[in-house]
Design a protein around this motif. Sequence first.
Motif, mmCIF file in Angstrom:
data_model
loop_
_atom_site.group_PDB
_atom_site.id
_atom_site.type_symbol
_atom_site.label_atom_id
_atom_site.label_comp_id
_atom_site.label_asym_id
_atom_site.label_seq_id
_atom_site.Cartn_x
_atom_site.Cartn_y
_atom_site.Cartn_z
ATOM 1 N N ASP A 44 0.823 -1.210 0.000
ATOM 2 C CA ASP A 44 0.000 0.000 0.000
ATOM 3 C C ASP A 44 0.859 1.263 0.000
ATOM 4 O O ASP A 44 0.459 2.295 -0.557
ATOM 5 N N LEU A 45 2.025 1.196 0.629
ATOM 6 C CA LEU A 45 2.925 2.354 0.626
ATOM 7 C C LEU A 45 3.333 2.696 -0.794
ATOM 8 O O LEU A 45 3.399 3.875 -1.168
ATOM 9 N N TRP A 46 3.603 1.692 -1.607
ATOM 10 C CA TRP A 46 3.952 1.898 -3.009
ATOM 11 C C TRP A 46 2.740 2.402 -3.799
ATOM 12 O O TRP A 46 2.869 3.326 -4.605
ATOM 13 N N ARG A 47 1.590 1.794 -3.553
ATOM 14 C CA ARG A 47 0.380 2.221 -4.267
ATOM 15 C C ARG A 47 0.092 3.702 -4.019
ATOM 16 O O ARG A 47 -0.240 4.449 -4.941
ATOM 17 N N GLU A 48 0.213 4.110 -2.759
ATOM 18 C CA GLU A 48 -0.100 5.490 -2.399
ATOM 19 C C GLU A 48 0.860 6.484 -3.037
ATOM 20 O O GLU A 48 0.446 7.542 -3.518
ATOM 21 N N VAL A 49 2.146 6.141 -3.040
ATOM 22 C CA VAL A 49 3.133 7.058 -3.623
ATOM 23 C C VAL A 49 2.929 7.175 -5.128
ATOM 24 O O VAL A 49 2.957 8.281 -5.688
ATOM 25 N N LEU A 50 2.721 6.063 -5.799
ATOM 26 C CA LEU A 50 2.508 6.116 -7.249
ATOM 27 C C LEU A 50 1.227 6.871 -7.591
ATOM 28 O O LEU A 50 1.210 7.700 -8.516
ATOM 29 N N ALA A 51 0.165 6.605 -6.844
ATOM 30 C CA ALA A 51 -1.100 7.292 -7.108
ATOM 31 C C ALA A 51 -0.961 8.790 -6.867
ATOM 32 O O ALA A 51 -1.493 9.613 -7.640
ATOM 33 N N ASP A 52 -0.257 9.180 -5.835
ATOM 34 C CA ASP A 52 -0.059 10.599 -5.529
ATOM 35 C C ASP A 52 0.760 11.269 -6.626
ATOM 36 O O ASP A 52 0.456 12.388 -7.057
#
Length: 224
Positions: free
Chosen positions: A138-146
Motif C-alpha cells: 500500500d505504501l507503493w500504491r499510495e506514492v505512485l497514485a499521488d
Amino acid sequence: MTALESYLTDRDADAGLRIRTAAVLLFARQGYAATGIRDLARAVNLTNAGIYHHVSSKEALLAGLMREGHLGLIEATVRGLAGLAGPADRLAHLIGTLTAVHALSPMTTRVMDGELRSLTPGSAAHGEIIALRDAYEDLWREVLADGVARGVFHVADQKLTRLALMSMCTGTSEWYRPGGGSSLERVCAEFVAIGLAAVRAGAVDVAAPDLSALPVFPWEPPDA
C-alpha cells in the motif's frame, strides 16, 4: 568447518537465535517443505526435543521470521517516508530501501518473499502475513497514485509499474554480493534513477538512501 557452522553448533551461543539462523538458511536454500525439524536439529547440534523447547512448530518458526521481517521493513520504510513530501523523493526512498534490505539480508528476504505458500491457508498466521504484505505494498500504491495525481509521474498502468519496480528491487537478494563490482550505494542510486525514469518523473535531485536506517535481522546468516 566454516565460521557459520561453528556459530550454529556453538552451545554457548543463544539457542533460539541459532535455530532461527539455521531456519532462514535452510528455508532459503532448500525450501520450507524440504526442511524438517531433524534438519534444523542437526544444523544447530540439538535434539528434536531441544528444538521444540524453543519453538512450538516448524510453521510457527516460519511465521515468526516472516512477521518480524515484514514489520522491520515496514517500520524502516514508514520512518523514512515521514520526512519526505514530494512523490519523487518518496518513490526514491521506497526503491532504495527495498533494494538495500534485499541486498543485505538475502536469506531472510527470500523466505519473506517466497514462503507465504507454506503457511496453512486460512490460519491466523497466513492472514497476518498477507495483511502485512498488503500494508507494505500500500505504501507503493499510495506514492505512485499521488505522483500521478500531481502530474509528477506519467504511467499507463500503476499496478504493472509497481510490480516491475518492486521486482527490480527484490532481485538483489539473488545476485548482489558485498565487495562485488558495484557498491550497494551505487546499486541503490542506479535503481532509483531507473525507477524515476520508468515513471517519467523528469530531472529530479533526490537524496541517497540512508543505509544506517535499515532494519537489522540478527538471525540473517553471515556470509551465507
